[in-house]
Design a protein around this motif. Structure first.
Motif, PDB file in Angstrom:
ATOM      1  N   THR A  39       0.855  -1.181   0.000  1.00 30.52           N
ATOM      2  CA  THR A  39       0.000   0.000   0.000  1.00 30.52           C
ATOM      3  C   THR A  39       0.896   1.237   0.000  1.00 30.52           C
ATOM      4  O   THR A  39       2.086   1.162   0.334  1.00 30.52           O
ATOM      5  CB  THR A  39      -0.904   0.034   1.237  1.00 30.52           C
ATOM      6  OG1 THR A  39      -0.079   0.133   2.410  1.00 30.52           O
ATOM      7  CG2 THR A  39      -1.790  -1.200   1.306  1.00 30.52           C
ATOM      8  N   LEU A  40       0.331   2.380  -0.367  1.00 34.95           N
ATOM      9  CA  LEU A  40       1.098   3.623  -0.314  1.00 34.95           C
ATOM     10  C   LEU A  40       1.584   3.910   1.102  1.00 34.95           C
ATOM     11  O   LEU A  40       2.680   4.444   1.303  1.00 34.95           O
ATOM     12  CB  LEU A  40       0.250   4.795  -0.807  1.00 34.95           C
ATOM     13  CG  LEU A  40       0.227   5.059  -2.313  1.00 34.95           C
ATOM     14  CD1 LEU A  40      -0.695   6.221  -2.622  1.00 34.95           C
ATOM     15  CD2 LEU A  40       1.622   5.337  -2.848  1.00 34.95           C
ATOM     16  N   ILE A  74      -3.130   7.053  -9.460  1.00 32.72           N
ATOM     17  CA  ILE A  74      -3.127   6.569  -8.077  1.00 32.72           C
ATOM     18  C   ILE A  74      -2.308   7.496  -7.184  1.00 32.72           C
ATOM     19  O   ILE A  74      -2.692   7.785  -6.045  1.00 32.72           O
ATOM     20  CB  ILE A  74      -2.555   5.132  -8.009  1.00 32.72           C
ATOM     21  CG1 ILE A  74      -3.518   4.144  -8.683  1.00 32.72           C
ATOM     22  CG2 ILE A  74      -2.298   4.703  -6.560  1.00 32.72           C
ATOM     23  CD1 ILE A  74      -2.974   2.742  -8.781  1.00 32.72           C
ATOM     24  N   SER A  98      -7.546   6.830   3.213  1.00 35.25           N
ATOM     25  CA  SER A  98      -7.937   6.519   1.836  1.00 35.25           C
ATOM     26  C   SER A  98      -6.748   6.537   0.886  1.00 35.25           C
ATOM     27  O   SER A  98      -6.703   5.767  -0.084  1.00 35.25           O
ATOM     28  CB  SER A  98      -8.998   7.513   1.357  1.00 35.25           C
ATOM     29  OG  SER A  98      -8.498   8.844   1.410  1.00 35.25           O
ATOM     30  N   PHE A  99      -5.765   7.415   1.149  1.00 33.58           N
ATOM     31  CA  PHE A  99      -4.553   7.451   0.336  1.00 33.58           C
ATOM     32  C   PHE A  99      -3.605   6.332   0.730  1.00 33.58           C
ATOM     33  O   PHE A  99      -3.015   5.664  -0.118  1.00 33.58           O
ATOM     34  CB  PHE A  99      -3.849   8.799   0.481  1.00 33.58           C
ATOM     35  CG  PHE A  99      -4.542   9.934  -0.215  1.00 33.58           C
ATOM     36  CD1 PHE A  99      -5.580   9.709  -1.112  1.00 33.58           C
ATOM     37  CD2 PHE A  99      -4.163  11.251   0.020  1.00 33.58           C
ATOM     38  CE1 PHE A  99      -6.224  10.756  -1.749  1.00 33.58           C
ATOM     39  CE2 PHE A  99      -4.806  12.313  -0.610  1.00 33.58           C
ATOM     40  CZ  PHE A  99      -5.827  12.058  -1.497  1.00 33.58           C
ATOM     41  N   ARG A 100      -3.438   6.131   2.034  1.00 33.16           N
ATOM     42  CA  ARG A 100      -2.500   5.113   2.513  1.00 33.16           C
ATOM     43  C   ARG A 100      -2.890   3.712   2.054  1.00 33.16           C
ATOM     44  O   ARG A 100      -2.034   2.848   1.896  1.00 33.16           O
ATOM     45  CB  ARG A 100      -2.415   5.143   4.042  1.00 33.16           C
ATOM     46  CG  ARG A 100      -1.705   6.344   4.610  1.00 33.16           C
ATOM     47  CD  ARG A 100      -1.593   6.272   6.131  1.00 33.16           C
ATOM     48  NE  ARG A 100      -0.776   5.136   6.541  1.00 33.16           N
ATOM     49  CZ  ARG A 100       0.555   5.159   6.645  1.00 33.16           C
ATOM     50  NH1 ARG A 100       1.216   6.281   6.361  1.00 33.16           N
ATOM     51  NH2 ARG A 100       1.218   4.100   7.025  1.00 33.16           N
ATOM     52  N   ASN A 101      -4.184   3.480   1.810  1.00 36.63           N
ATOM     53  CA  ASN A 101      -4.644   2.152   1.429  1.00 36.63           C
ATOM     54  C   ASN A 101      -4.558   1.890  -0.070  1.00 36.63           C
ATOM     55  O   ASN A 101      -4.854   0.773  -0.513  1.00 36.63           O
ATOM     56  CB  ASN A 101      -6.089   1.940   1.895  1.00 36.63           C
ATOM     57  CG  ASN A 101      -6.182   1.768   3.403  1.00 36.63           C
ATOM     58  OD1 ASN A 101      -5.205   1.443   4.070  1.00 36.63           O
ATOM     59  ND2 ASN A 101      -7.374   1.989   3.952  1.00 36.63           N
ATOM     60  N   ARG A 102      -4.179   2.878  -0.845  1.00 30.48           N
ATOM     61  CA  ARG A 102      -4.028   2.654  -2.291  1.00 30.48           C
ATOM     62  C   ARG A 102      -2.874   1.691  -2.543  1.00 30.48           C
ATOM     63  O   ARG A 102      -1.816   1.800  -1.938  1.00 30.48           O
ATOM     64  CB  ARG A 102      -3.792   3.978  -3.026  1.00 30.48           C
ATOM     65  CG  ARG A 102      -4.988   4.913  -2.941  1.00 30.48           C
ATOM     66  CD  ARG A 102      -4.830   6.115  -3.832  1.00 30.48           C
ATOM     67  NE  ARG A 102      -5.988   7.012  -3.742  1.00 30.48           N
ATOM     68  CZ  ARG A 102      -6.215   8.032  -4.547  1.00 30.48           C
ATOM     69  NH1 ARG A 102      -5.371   8.305  -5.528  1.00 30.48           N
ATOM     70  NH2 ARG A 102      -7.284   8.782  -4.403  1.00 30.48           N
ATOM     71  N   GLN A 103      -3.105   0.761  -3.467  1.00 32.74           N
ATOM     72  CA  GLN A 103      -2.165  -0.342  -3.655  1.00 32.74           C
ATOM     73  C   GLN A 103      -1.219  -0.097  -4.827  1.00 32.74           C
ATOM     74  O   GLN A 103      -1.632   0.341  -5.908  1.00 32.74           O
ATOM     75  CB  GLN A 103      -2.939  -1.644  -3.908  1.00 32.74           C
ATOM     76  CG  GLN A 103      -2.102  -2.907  -3.852  1.00 32.74           C
ATOM     77  CD  GLN A 103      -1.780  -3.342  -2.440  1.00 32.74           C
ATOM     78  OE1 GLN A 103      -2.399  -2.881  -1.484  1.00 32.74           O
ATOM     79  NE2 GLN A 103      -0.822  -4.247  -2.296  1.00 32.74           N
TER      80      GLN A 103
END
Length: 225
Positions: A39-40, A74, A98-103
Protein backbone atom coordinates in the motif's frame (compact mmCIF):
# COMPACT_ATOMS: atom_id res chain seq x y z
CA UNK A 1 27.15 12.32 -2.61
CA UNK A 2 24.86 12.77 0.37
CA UNK A 3 23.52 9.35 1.37
CA UNK A 4 19.87 8.60 2.04
CA UNK A 5 19.63 6.88 5.41
CA UNK A 6 17.39 3.88 4.93
CA UNK A 7 16.53 2.25 8.21
CA UNK A 8 13.00 0.99 7.55
CA UNK A 9 12.61 -1.15 4.47
CA UNK A 10 9.81 -3.44 5.52
CA UNK A 11 12.14 -6.40 5.10
CA UNK A 12 13.49 -8.68 7.77
CA UNK A 13 17.25 -8.42 7.93
CA UNK A 14 19.95 -7.86 10.49
CA UNK A 15 18.23 -4.75 11.83
CA UNK A 16 21.35 -2.69 11.23
CA UNK A 17 20.95 0.67 9.52
CA UNK A 18 22.77 0.97 6.22
CA UNK A 19 23.39 4.21 4.37
CA UNK A 20 21.77 3.77 0.96
CA UNK A 21 21.27 6.12 -1.93
CA UNK A 22 17.62 6.78 -2.65
CA UNK A 23 17.64 4.75 -5.86
CA UNK A 24 19.25 1.84 -4.01
CA UNK A 25 16.64 2.13 -1.25
CA UNK A 26 13.84 1.92 -3.83
CA UNK A 27 15.40 -1.20 -5.34
CA UNK A 28 15.63 -2.78 -1.90
CA UNK A 29 12.00 -1.99 -1.11
CA UNK A 30 10.81 -3.42 -4.44
CA UNK A 31 12.83 -6.60 -3.91
CA UNK A 32 11.50 -7.09 -0.37
CA UNK A 33 7.87 -6.35 -1.22
CA UNK A 34 5.40 -9.26 -1.06
CA UNK A 35 3.87 -10.59 -4.28
CA UNK A 36 0.72 -8.51 -3.83
CA UNK A 37 2.81 -5.32 -3.58
CA UNK A 38 2.54 -2.59 -0.96
CA UNK A 39 0.00 0.00 0.00
CA UNK A 40 1.10 3.62 -0.31
CA UNK A 41 1.17 3.75 3.47
CA UNK A 42 3.54 0.79 3.74
CA UNK A 43 5.65 2.20 0.91
CA UNK A 44 5.87 5.55 2.71
CA UNK A 45 6.83 3.85 5.96
CA UNK A 46 9.53 1.86 4.17
CA UNK A 47 11.03 5.05 2.72
CA UNK A 48 10.97 6.85 6.04
CA UNK A 49 8.18 9.39 6.37
CA UNK A 50 10.47 12.04 7.84
CA UNK A 51 11.84 12.91 4.38
CA UNK A 52 9.46 14.82 2.10
CA UNK A 53 11.88 14.79 -0.81
CA UNK A 54 12.34 11.01 -0.72
CA UNK A 55 8.61 10.32 -0.77
CA UNK A 56 7.86 12.86 -3.50
CA UNK A 57 10.74 11.54 -5.62
CA UNK A 58 9.51 7.96 -5.33
CA UNK A 59 5.92 8.86 -6.18
CA UNK A 60 7.06 11.03 -9.11
CA UNK A 61 8.86 8.15 -10.86
CA UNK A 62 5.73 6.42 -12.27
CA UNK A 63 4.46 9.86 -13.31
CA UNK A 64 7.66 10.33 -15.33
CA UNK A 65 7.02 7.20 -17.40
CA UNK A 66 5.46 8.18 -20.76
CA UNK A 67 2.28 6.35 -21.79
CA UNK A 68 1.95 4.66 -18.39
CA UNK A 69 -1.68 4.78 -17.38
CA UNK A 70 -3.28 4.05 -14.04
CA UNK A 71 -0.40 4.49 -11.60
CA UNK A 72 -0.04 8.28 -12.12
CA UNK A 73 -3.71 8.60 -11.25
CA UNK A 74 -3.13 6.57 -8.08
CA UNK A 75 -0.24 8.71 -6.83
CA UNK A 76 -1.09 12.22 -8.11
CA UNK A 77 -3.50 13.21 -5.33
CA UNK A 78 -1.26 11.86 -2.54
CA UNK A 79 1.63 13.78 -4.12
CA UNK A 80 -0.42 16.97 -4.04
CA UNK A 81 -1.40 16.37 -0.41
CA UNK A 82 2.25 15.84 0.55
CA UNK A 83 3.34 18.93 -1.39
CA UNK A 84 0.70 21.01 0.41
CA UNK A 85 2.00 19.80 3.77
CA UNK A 86 5.52 20.66 2.67
CA UNK A 87 4.36 24.16 1.71
CA UNK A 88 2.67 24.47 5.09
CA UNK A 89 5.89 23.70 6.94
CA UNK A 90 4.80 20.37 8.40
CA UNK A 91 7.71 18.39 9.86
CA UNK A 92 6.56 14.93 8.67
CA UNK A 93 4.42 13.83 5.72
CA UNK A 94 0.96 12.46 6.55
CA UNK A 95 -1.60 10.74 4.35
CA UNK A 96 -5.27 10.03 5.13
CA UNK A 97 -6.34 6.41 5.30
CA UNK A 98 -7.94 6.52 1.84
CA UNK A 99 -4.55 7.45 0.34
CA UNK A 100 -2.50 5.11 2.51
CA UNK A 101 -4.64 2.15 1.43
CA UNK A 102 -4.03 2.65 -2.29
CA UNK A 103 -2.17 -0.34 -3.66
CA UNK A 104 1.09 -0.39 -5.66
CA UNK A 105 1.63 -3.83 -7.16
CA UNK A 106 5.05 -5.49 -7.11
CA UNK A 107 5.70 -5.07 -10.87
CA UNK A 108 4.92 -1.37 -10.45
CA UNK A 109 7.35 -1.10 -7.54
CA UNK A 110 10.00 -2.85 -9.64
CA UNK A 111 9.43 -0.40 -12.50
CA UNK A 112 9.75 2.52 -10.09
CA UNK A 113 13.09 1.17 -8.82
CA UNK A 114 14.38 0.39 -12.34
CA UNK A 115 13.39 3.75 -13.80
CA UNK A 116 14.71 5.72 -10.86
CA UNK A 117 18.15 4.13 -11.24
CA UNK A 118 18.15 4.28 -15.05
CA UNK A 119 17.05 7.88 -15.46
CA UNK A 120 18.06 9.57 -12.21
CA UNK A 121 20.84 7.43 -10.72
CA UNK A 122 23.51 9.39 -12.57
CA UNK A 123 22.01 12.68 -11.42
CA UNK A 124 21.91 11.49 -7.82
CA UNK A 125 25.57 10.49 -8.11
CA UNK A 126 26.55 13.96 -9.36
CA UNK A 127 24.53 15.85 -6.75
CA UNK A 128 26.42 17.71 -4.04
CA UNK A 129 25.63 20.43 -1.50
CA UNK A 130 25.61 23.86 -3.19
CA UNK A 131 23.38 26.94 -3.26
CA UNK A 132 22.12 25.76 0.11
CA UNK A 133 19.71 28.69 0.46
CA UNK A 134 17.58 26.99 -2.24
CA UNK A 135 17.18 23.81 -0.19
CA UNK A 136 16.73 25.20 3.32
CA UNK A 137 13.51 25.16 5.39
CA UNK A 138 12.04 28.37 3.98
CA UNK A 139 12.93 27.45 0.41
CA UNK A 140 11.42 24.00 0.98
CA UNK A 141 8.07 25.61 1.77
CA UNK A 142 8.22 27.63 -1.45
CA UNK A 143 9.17 24.52 -3.43
CA UNK A 144 6.22 22.68 -1.89
CA UNK A 145 3.88 25.41 -3.13
CA UNK A 146 5.27 25.13 -6.67
CA UNK A 147 4.97 21.33 -6.48
CA UNK A 148 1.24 21.74 -5.81
CA UNK A 149 0.93 23.48 -9.20
CA UNK A 150 2.95 20.72 -10.87
CA UNK A 151 0.70 18.07 -9.31
CA UNK A 152 -2.37 19.91 -10.57
CA UNK A 153 -0.90 19.69 -14.08
CA UNK A 154 -0.37 15.95 -13.60
CA UNK A 155 -4.07 15.52 -12.82
CA UNK A 156 -5.09 17.01 -16.20
CA UNK A 157 -5.82 14.05 -18.54
CA UNK A 158 -3.88 15.33 -21.56
CA UNK A 159 -0.89 13.82 -23.41
CA UNK A 160 2.47 14.48 -21.74
CA UNK A 161 1.00 16.65 -18.99
CA UNK A 162 2.16 13.93 -16.58
CA UNK A 163 5.68 13.26 -17.74
CA UNK A 164 7.42 16.64 -17.68
CA UNK A 165 6.05 17.85 -14.31
CA UNK A 166 6.90 14.43 -12.89
CA UNK A 167 10.50 14.76 -14.09
CA UNK A 168 10.62 18.29 -12.67
CA UNK A 169 9.46 17.08 -9.25
CA UNK A 170 11.95 14.19 -9.32
CA UNK A 171 14.91 16.47 -10.14
CA UNK A 172 13.97 19.08 -7.54
CA UNK A 173 13.37 16.35 -4.94
CA UNK A 174 16.86 14.96 -5.47
CA UNK A 175 18.09 18.51 -4.91
CA UNK A 176 16.19 18.75 -1.63
CA UNK A 177 17.49 15.39 -0.40
CA UNK A 178 21.11 16.12 -1.31
CA UNK A 179 20.96 19.85 -0.45
CA UNK A 180 21.81 20.65 -4.06
CA UNK A 181 20.13 23.99 -4.74
CA UNK A 182 21.14 23.88 -8.39
CA UNK A 183 19.04 20.75 -8.93
CA UNK A 184 16.15 22.29 -7.03
CA UNK A 185 16.32 25.31 -9.33
CA UNK A 186 16.62 23.14 -12.46
CA UNK A 187 13.53 21.14 -11.52
CA UNK A 188 11.47 24.23 -10.79
CA UNK A 189 12.50 25.95 -14.04
CA UNK A 190 11.69 22.85 -16.10
CA UNK A 191 8.23 22.52 -14.60
CA UNK A 192 7.37 26.21 -14.83
CA UNK A 193 8.54 26.45 -18.45
CA UNK A 194 6.49 23.39 -19.40
CA UNK A 195 3.29 24.60 -17.73
CA UNK A 196 3.78 28.04 -19.29
CA UNK A 197 4.15 26.37 -22.69
CA UNK A 198 0.88 24.48 -22.18
CA UNK A 199 -0.98 27.64 -21.18
CA UNK A 200 0.38 29.67 -24.10
CA UNK A 201 -0.22 26.84 -26.56
CA UNK A 202 -3.84 26.32 -25.61
CA UNK A 203 -4.46 30.07 -25.43
CA UNK A 204 -3.26 30.74 -28.98
CA UNK A 205 -3.95 27.43 -30.78
CA UNK A 206 -6.80 25.87 -28.82
CA UNK A 207 -7.61 22.23 -29.59
CA UNK A 208 -5.13 22.23 -32.49
CA UNK A 209 -2.31 22.54 -29.96
CA UNK A 210 -3.38 19.20 -28.46
CA UNK A 211 -2.95 17.49 -31.85
CA UNK A 212 0.42 19.18 -32.35
CA UNK A 213 1.56 18.10 -28.89
CA UNK A 214 0.37 14.54 -29.36
CA UNK A 215 2.13 14.23 -32.73
CA UNK A 216 5.36 15.63 -31.29
CA UNK A 217 5.35 13.28 -28.28
CA UNK A 218 4.54 10.19 -30.34
CA UNK A 219 7.28 11.07 -32.83
CA UNK A 220 9.77 11.65 -30.03
CA UNK A 221 9.19 8.16 -28.66
CA UNK A 222 9.06 6.53 -32.10
CA UNK A 223 5.38 5.71 -31.83
CA UNK A 224 4.10 7.86 -34.61
CA UNK A 225 4.83 5.64 -37.56
Amino acid sequence: MVQFQQDETGSQDTGQSQPLSLTAALARIAHAAPDEGLTLGAFSDALGERVFGALLFALAIPVCMPFLYGVPQIVALPMMAIAMQMAGGRAHPWMPKSFRNRQLDKPGLTRIATWSRKWFGWLEALARPRLSFLSGPMAERFVGGVFVIFCASILIPLPATNTTPGIAIAIASIGLITRDGLLVLAGLVLGVVWISLLIIGFTFFGAAFLDMLKTFILGMFGAGG
